[in-house]
Structures are given as C-alpha cells and as structure tokens.
Design a protein around this motif. Structure first.
Motif, PDB file in Angstrom:
ATOM      1  N   ARG A   2     -12.774 -86.828 -79.349  1.00 17.11           N
ATOM      2  CA  ARG A   2     -14.116 -86.226 -79.235  1.00 17.11           C
ATOM      3  C   ARG A   2     -14.093 -85.034 -78.276  1.00 17.11           C
ATOM      4  N   TYR A   3     -13.367 -85.203 -77.152  1.00 15.94           N
ATOM      5  CA  TYR A   3     -13.264 -84.135 -76.157  1.00 15.94           C
ATOM      6  C   TYR A   3     -12.549 -82.925 -76.759  1.00 15.94           C
ATOM      7  N   LEU A   4     -11.495 -83.182 -77.534  1.00 17.59           N
ATOM      8  CA  LEU A   4     -10.745 -82.110 -78.179  1.00 17.59           C
ATOM      9  C   LEU A   4     -11.625 -81.361 -79.176  1.00 17.59           C
ATOM     10  N   ARG A   5     -12.408 -82.084 -79.946  1.00 18.79           N
ATOM     11  CA  ARG A   5     -13.331 -81.441 -80.898  1.00 18.79           C
ATOM     12  C   ARG A   5     -14.373 -80.609 -80.166  1.00 18.79           C
ATOM     13  N   HIS A   6     -14.829 -81.134 -79.045  1.00 17.51           N
ATOM     14  CA  HIS A   6     -15.800 -80.386 -78.231  1.00 17.51           C
ATOM     15  C   HIS A   6     -15.189 -79.065 -77.766  1.00 17.51           C
ATOM     16  N   LEU A   7     -13.948 -79.114 -77.284  1.00 15.88           N
ATOM     17  CA  LEU A   7     -13.287 -77.900 -76.806  1.00 15.88           C
ATOM     18  C   LEU A   7     -13.103 -76.882 -77.928  1.00 15.88           C
ATOM     19  N   LEU A   8     -12.708 -77.355 -79.116  1.00 15.75           N
ATOM     20  CA  LEU A   8     -12.352 -76.452 -80.211  1.00 15.75           C
ATOM     21  C   LEU A   8     -13.550 -75.939 -81.000  1.00 15.75           C
ATOM     22  N   THR A   9     -14.636 -76.704 -81.045  1.00 13.21           N
ATOM     23  CA  THR A   9     -15.768 -76.278 -81.876  1.00 13.21           C
ATOM     24  C   THR A   9     -16.958 -75.773 -81.066  1.00 13.21           C
ATOM     25  N   GLU A  10     -17.156 -76.302 -79.872  1.00 15.67           N
ATOM     26  CA  GLU A  10     -18.325 -75.897 -79.089  1.00 15.67           C
ATOM     27  C   GLU A  10     -17.987 -74.886 -77.999  1.00 15.67           C
ATOM     28  N   CYS A  11     -16.806 -75.001 -77.418  1.00 16.39           N
ATOM     29  CA  CYS A  11     -16.433 -74.083 -76.324  1.00 16.39           C
ATOM     30  C   CYS A  11     -15.834 -72.774 -76.837  1.00 16.39           C
ATOM     31  N   VAL A  12     -15.259 -72.816 -78.035  1.00 18.72           N
ATOM     32  CA  VAL A  12     -14.674 -71.593 -78.612  1.00 18.72           C
ATOM     33  C   VAL A  12     -15.761 -70.886 -79.417  1.00 18.72           C
ATOM     34  N   VAL A  13     -16.201 -69.745 -78.899  1.00 23.86           N
ATOM     35  CA  VAL A  13     -17.193 -68.934 -79.606  1.00 23.86           C
ATOM     36  C   VAL A  13     -16.583 -67.576 -79.896  1.00 23.86           C
ATOM     37  N   GLU A  14     -17.310 -66.762 -80.670  1.00 25.07           N
ATOM     38  CA  GLU A  14     -16.727 -65.513 -81.153  1.00 25.07           C
ATOM     39  C   GLU A  14     -16.335 -64.572 -80.021  1.00 25.07           C
ATOM     40  N   LYS A  15     -17.125 -64.534 -78.957  1.00 22.53           N
ATOM     41  CA  LYS A  15     -16.863 -63.564 -77.885  1.00 22.53           C
ATOM     42  C   LYS A  15     -16.206 -64.210 -76.670  1.00 22.53           C
ATOM     43  N   THR A  16     -15.453 -65.280 -76.879  1.00 20.85           N
ATOM     44  CA  THR A  16     -14.750 -65.924 -75.773  1.00 20.85           C
ATOM     45  C   THR A  16     -13.685 -64.978 -75.237  1.00 20.85           C
ATOM     46  N   THR A  17     -13.673 -64.793 -73.924  1.00 17.30           N
ATOM     47  CA  THR A  17     -12.703 -63.869 -73.309  1.00 17.30           C
ATOM     48  C   THR A  17     -11.334 -64.526 -73.223  1.00 17.30           C
ATOM     49  N   ASP A  18     -10.318 -63.697 -72.957  1.00 17.35           N
ATOM     50  CA  ASP A  18      -8.958 -64.225 -72.813  1.00 17.35           C
ATOM     51  C   ASP A  18      -8.852 -65.186 -71.634  1.00 17.35           C
ATOM     52  N   ALA A  19      -9.579 -64.899 -70.560  1.00 16.38           N
ATOM     53  CA  ALA A  19      -9.552 -65.786 -69.387  1.00 16.38           C
ATOM     54  C   ALA A  19     -10.137 -67.155 -69.738  1.00 16.38           C
ATOM     55  N   GLU A  20     -11.230 -67.156 -70.512  1.00 10.08           N
ATOM     56  CA  GLU A  20     -11.849 -68.424 -70.924  1.00 10.08           C
ATOM     57  C   GLU A  20     -10.925 -69.194 -71.878  1.00 10.08           C
ATOM     58  N   LEU A  21     -10.246 -68.461 -72.759  1.00 13.83           N
ATOM     59  CA  LEU A  21      -9.306 -69.114 -73.672  1.00 13.83           C
ATOM     60  C   LEU A  21      -8.122 -69.708 -72.919  1.00 13.83           C
ATOM     61  N   THR A  22      -7.664 -69.017 -71.876  1.00 11.89           N
ATOM     62  CA  THR A  22      -6.568 -69.550 -71.052  1.00 11.89           C
ATOM     63  C   THR A  22      -7.005 -70.839 -70.364  1.00 11.89           C
ATOM     64  N   ALA A  23      -8.258 -70.862 -69.895  1.00 15.85           N
ATOM     65  CA  ALA A  23      -8.788 -72.078 -69.256  1.00 15.85           C
ATOM     66  C   ALA A  23      -8.885 -73.220 -70.269  1.00 15.85           C
ATOM     67  N   LEU A  24      -9.336 -72.912 -71.503  1.00 14.93           N
ATOM     68  CA  LEU A  24      -9.413 -73.928 -72.558  1.00 14.93           C
ATOM     69  C   LEU A  24      -8.020 -74.448 -72.916  1.00 14.93           C
ATOM     70  N   ALA A  25      -7.066 -73.526 -72.999  1.00 17.19           N
ATOM     71  CA  ALA A  25      -5.685 -73.920 -73.311  1.00 17.19           C
ATOM     72  C   ALA A  25      -5.134 -74.854 -72.235  1.00 17.19           C
ATOM     73  N   SER A  26      -5.469 -74.581 -70.978  1.00 21.39           N
ATOM     74  CA  SER A  26      -4.984 -75.459 -69.895  1.00 21.39           C
ATOM     75  C   SER A  26      -5.567 -76.862 -70.017  1.00 21.39           C
ATOM     76  N   HIS A  27      -6.822 -76.962 -70.493  1.00 15.47           N
ATOM     77  CA  HIS A  27      -7.422 -78.286 -70.731  1.00 15.47           C
ATOM     78  C   HIS A  27      -6.668 -79.024 -71.840  1.00 15.47           C
ATOM     79  N   ILE A  28      -6.343 -78.306 -72.915  1.00 14.73           N
ATOM     80  CA  ILE A  28      -5.636 -78.933 -74.034  1.00 14.73           C
ATOM     81  C   ILE A  28      -4.220 -79.334 -73.626  1.00 14.73           C
ATOM     82  N   LEU A  29      -3.585 -78.500 -72.815  1.00 14.96           N
ATOM     83  CA  LEU A  29      -2.211 -78.787 -72.381  1.00 14.96           C
ATOM     84  C   LEU A  29      -2.134 -79.992 -71.442  1.00 14.96           C
ATOM     85  N   ARG A  30      -3.285 -80.447 -70.950  1.00 10.08           N
ATOM     86  CA  ARG A  30      -3.290 -81.653 -70.112  1.00 10.08           C
ATOM     87  C   ARG A  30      -3.127 -82.928 -70.933  1.00 10.08           C
TER      88      ARG A  30
END
Length: 198
Positions: free
Chosen positions: A67-95
C-alpha cells in the motif's frame, strides 16, 4: 438468459417455468454434465437471474508495504515532480529489502502498474532512472517483467487491455529516452510486435 431471465422471473406467467429452468442449469453445472467453459457461461447467466445466491467475493487487503509503495508511485509522483523530490522518493523505495527477489519483483510490478493509474509516465521513467542508477539489479527485473507483460498482452490481448498495452509501449519509449533500456531491447520489442502481427 442473462438479459431476459430477470424479466421472465418477474412476469407471473413465466416465473415458474423460469425457476424450473434455473434449477435445471444449477443441476447440470453441479453434476459436471458440461465442460468448465460452458459451466462458467451457464453459471454467469444463473447468477444474473438469481444474484442473491451469488457467492460472496472476499475483499483482498494489500500488505502495508505494498500500500505504501502504491502511495509513493501513484500519489506522490505527479507531472511536475522535481528531480530532488524524485531522488527523495527513490530513497524511500530503496529502503525496501531489495536484496530479496520477491520484494524486488513487487517493486517492479507496482512500477509497471503505475502508468495505468497515475498517467505520469515520463515522471515514472525519470524515477526509474534514479532507481536503476542506485541499484542496477532493478533494470534486469524490469526488462524481464516488461517482456513478459508485453508477450501476454500481445498473445491474448483481451478487449479491455488495449489501453494497458499502449501505456506499456509509451512507458518503454520513455525508458529508452532516459537510457534505462537500450537499442537491443527496443529491437526485440519490435520483433515481438511483428511476430504477433501487430
């Protein structure tokens, strides 16, 4: 039967005959008189007429990690997400415990599912670029999953899966632009499209 059955059950003159026919269908299916395909068609018609008897469908509850993974991929990823925000999201997934192949496959399947849900295909491709740079093993699992899903869609192509196939092909295009996949993968996909006559 599916379309007229409920009406015929409602009309007083035909209700008893209709009930007798429905009981006959139930007996035929229970006694394995017909094959499984015919049985499925007959029982579908049966439950259209008698929906109250339909077996209850259990709701599948996703594990918290999924559920958390779906939240990260569908709700946190929006069209204008910056590279810094994507790096932060990637660090969450890499955990997640990505050393476990099952967890890795879960992450990859959720990533492939996301374009159909969120319509942010380019942003997801950018996120995958960061993930593959941090953990190259993701690329191997991703390419295998793409080929497997594409073969399934091309071979069976259910009527309601055309949009899924188009989303997957568009996603592959963005992955190629961001150099997650390479020329040989694209040529293999083109070969598959020609082989399956699309």
């Amino acid at each position: 039967m599916e379309r007229l059955g409920p009406l015929l059950l409602f009309v007083e003159q035909t209700a008893s005959l209709m009930n007798k026919e429905l009981d006959h269908i139930a007996n035929v299916c229970r006694n394995n008189v017909v094959d499984s395909d015919c049985s499925a068609i007959l029982m579908n018609a049966y439950y259209c007429c008698r929906p109250a008897e339909q077996p209850k469908v259990k709701r599948v509850k996703l594990p918290p990690a999924q559920r958390y993974l779906r939240h990260l991929l569908t709700e946190c990823v929006v069209e204008k997400t910056t590279d810094a925000e994507l790096t932060a999201l990637a660090s969450h997934i890499l955990r997640f415990n990505l050393k476990d192949d099952n967890v890795m496959m879960l992450v990859v399947m959720e990533v492939l599912r996301a374009p159909n849900e969120a319509f942010t295909i380019e942003t997801l491709a950018r996120l995958l670029t960061i993930l593959c740079h941090s953990m190259p093993k993701i690329r191997v699992f991703l390419i295998d999953a793409i080929f497997e899903q594409l073969c399934f869609l091309l071979e069976f192509m259910p009527n309601d899966s055309f949009q899924d196939a188009m989303s997957l092909i568009e996603f592959v295009g963005w992955l190629y632009i961001y150099k997650v996949i390479h020329n040989n993968h694209i040529f293999f996909i083109l070969y598959l499209l020609i082989e399956y006559g699309h």
